[in-house]
Scaffold this motif. Structure first.
Motif, short mmCIF file in Angstrom:
data_model
loop_
_atom_site.label_atom_id
_atom_site.label_comp_id
_atom_site.label_asym_id
_atom_site.label_seq_id
_atom_site.Cartn_x
_atom_site.Cartn_y
_atom_site.Cartn_z
N GLY A 47 5.68 7.97 -6.95
CA GLY A 47 4.96 6.95 -6.22
C GLY A 47 4.63 5.74 -7.07
O GLY A 47 4.76 4.59 -6.63
N LEU A 48 4.22 5.97 -8.32
CA LEU A 48 3.92 4.86 -9.22
C LEU A 48 5.16 4.00 -9.46
O LEU A 48 5.09 2.77 -9.44
N ARG A 49 6.28 4.64 -9.71
CA ARG A 49 7.50 3.88 -9.98
C ARG A 49 7.91 3.06 -8.75
O ARG A 49 8.35 1.92 -8.87
N TRP A 50 7.75 3.65 -7.58
CA TRP A 50 8.12 2.96 -6.33
C TRP A 50 7.21 1.78 -6.08
O TRP A 50 7.68 0.67 -5.79
N LEU A 51 5.91 1.98 -6.19
CA LEU A 51 4.98 0.88 -6.02
C LEU A 51 5.17 -0.18 -7.11
O LEU A 51 5.04 -1.38 -6.85
N GLY A 52 5.51 0.28 -8.32
CA GLY A 52 5.66 -0.63 -9.44
C GLY A 52 6.82 -1.60 -9.30
O GLY A 52 6.92 -2.55 -10.08
N ALA A 89 -1.03 -9.86 -3.71
CA ALA A 89 -0.09 -8.88 -4.26
C ALA A 89 0.04 -7.68 -3.33
O ALA A 89 1.14 -7.14 -3.14
N LEU A 90 -1.07 -7.25 -2.73
CA LEU A 90 -1.03 -6.10 -1.83
C LEU A 90 -0.19 -6.43 -0.59
O LEU A 90 0.58 -5.59 -0.12
N ALA A 91 -0.34 -7.63 -0.08
CA ALA A 91 0.48 -8.03 1.07
C ALA A 91 1.97 -8.01 0.70
O ALA A 91 2.81 -7.58 1.50
N ARG A 92 2.29 -8.50 -0.48
CA ARG A 92 3.70 -8.49 -0.90
C ARG A 92 4.21 -7.07 -1.09
O ARG A 92 5.36 -6.76 -0.75
N LEU A 93 3.36 -6.19 -1.63
CA LEU A 93 3.75 -4.79 -1.75
C LEU A 93 4.09 -4.20 -0.39
O LEU A 93 5.15 -3.59 -0.21
N HIS A 94 3.19 -4.37 0.56
CA HIS A 94 3.45 -3.83 1.90
C HIS A 94 4.72 -4.40 2.49
O HIS A 94 5.48 -3.70 3.18
N PRO A 165 8.06 0.32 8.72
CA PRO A 165 7.24 1.01 7.73
C PRO A 165 6.94 0.12 6.53
O PRO A 165 7.82 -0.58 6.02
N ALA A 166 5.69 0.13 6.11
CA ALA A 166 5.25 -0.63 4.94
C ALA A 166 5.23 0.27 3.72
O ALA A 166 5.09 1.49 3.83
N ARG A 167 5.34 -0.34 2.56
CA ARG A 167 5.25 0.41 1.30
C ARG A 167 3.77 0.47 0.91
O ARG A 167 3.21 -0.50 0.42
N ILE A 168 3.12 1.61 1.15
CA ILE A 168 1.68 1.68 0.97
C ILE A 168 1.28 2.65 -0.14
O ILE A 168 2.01 3.57 -0.48
N HIS A 169 0.08 2.41 -0.67
CA HIS A 169 -0.49 3.27 -1.72
C HIS A 169 -0.87 4.62 -1.13
O HIS A 169 -0.63 5.67 -1.73
N GLY A 170 -1.54 4.62 0.02
CA GLY A 170 -1.83 5.85 0.73
C GLY A 170 -3.16 6.51 0.42
O GLY A 170 -3.59 7.40 1.17
N ASP A 171 -3.83 6.11 -0.68
CA ASP A 171 -5.15 6.65 -1.02
C ASP A 171 -5.96 5.55 -1.68
O ASP A 171 -6.52 5.72 -2.76
N HIS A 192 3.79 6.28 0.25
CA HIS A 192 4.77 6.64 1.26
C HIS A 192 5.00 5.42 2.16
O HIS A 192 4.29 4.41 2.06
N GLY A 193 5.99 5.52 3.00
CA GLY A 193 6.19 4.52 4.03
C GLY A 193 5.22 4.78 5.17
O GLY A 193 5.25 5.84 5.78
N GLY A 194 4.34 3.81 5.42
CA GLY A 194 3.31 4.02 6.42
C GLY A 194 2.94 2.73 7.12
O GLY A 194 3.76 1.81 7.23
N HIS A 195 1.71 2.64 7.56
CA HIS A 195 1.18 1.48 8.26
C HIS A 195 0.33 0.68 7.28
O HIS A 195 -0.56 1.23 6.64
#
Length: 265
Positions: A47-52, A89-94, A165-171, A192-195
């Motif tokens: 998850g870290l690598r994917w978000l990174g 940055a969070l918007a760009r991540l999603h 699906p957005a690229r989200i942190h999830g927690d 995960h891919g989520g909302h």
């Protein structure tokens, strides 16, 4: 490792600050886990690598069944400017998106396993992979269970406009946002891919410094669909159920309040 400093424990894992032989400072989680828990550190690393790929996260240095080593994040006080940078940055991540709702690695939140198997759409993913599995573990009274199930039946109706699906942190509670380098650094993901509204609702659940600045900058970068504020309780059902499972009935009132607000949508 040249030296380590004990930082206590969390969810059955020992936490340490260390210095590698090459002088790099690191954060270390360690502990044996049987069954699916042996996959926990590899899941977090994935998850870290994917978000990174899209946002600041610690570098994964080592990930195995009994230890995760990541780069140390030097923290600083939050500021309004840092919050705005983090919101953008969070918007760009999603916006980086995901291949589907779910993830190709096993899911965990705290020490609890989560099913990341894909689903056709977000309401069905959220119901079958997030809310109902934790409802079965929560040991709630039968009346409460029935009300949660009624809310689940309404997910497709109240979820708002369908989107990819957005690229989200999830927690994404406040403890998983470290302020560093003039922005927020994400740690401890359940990625995960989520909302995308899920991450924002989690920030709202337990508060975040300058949250209004985060949300304002986020919406400037990527506007949210109409009604997003009213849907916040919908996205809080899962984390509240997780807290009931982990910590008991002290979170029951907050959960059932959110359920009532979903049923009223």
């Amino acid at each position: 490792m040249r030296r380590t400093e004990d930082l206590g424990s969390s969810h059955g894992r020992r936490l340490q600050r260390g210095v590698l032989n090459d002088g790099r400072e690191v954060f270390v989680k360690s502990g044996q886990g049987g069954g699916r828990r042996s996959e926990m550190f590899a899941s977090e690393a994935a998850g870290l690598r994917w978000l990174g790929e899209a946002i600041a996260v610690p570098e994964v240095i080592e990930a195995g069944p009994d230890r995760l080593v990541v780069s140390w994040v030097r923290q600083e006080p939050p500021s309004a400017a840092a919050a705005e940078r983090f919101g953008r940055a969070l918007a760009r991540l999603h916006g980086e998106g995901a291949d589907g709702f779910g993830a190709p690695w096993p899911g965990f939140i705290a020490e609890l396993p989560m099913d990341n198997a894909p689903a056709a759409d977000w309401p069905s993913f959220y119901a079958s992979r997030r809310v109902l599995p934790f409802l079965r573990q929560a040991r709630l009274p039968a009346r409460d269970v029935s009300l949660v199930e009624r809310a689940v039946d309404r997910f497709a109706e109240v979820a708002g406009p369908a989107g990819p699906p957005a690229r989200i942190h999830g927690d994404l509670w406040s403890g998983n946002v470290l302020w560093s380098g003039g922005s927020g650094v994400l740690v401890d993901p359940a990625a995960h891919g989520g909302h995308r509204e899920t991450d924002l609702a989690m920030l709202d659940l337990f508060g975040l410094p300058y949250l209004d600045r985060v949300l304002g900058a986020y919406r400037e970068e990527w506007p949210l669909a109409e009604g997003w504020r009213e849907r916040v309780p919908l996205h809080q059902l899962h984390p509240l159920l997780v807290h009931v499972v982990l910590f008991g009935g002290g979170y029951r009132d907050a959960l059932m309040s959110a359920v009532g607000r979903v049923l009223a949508l």
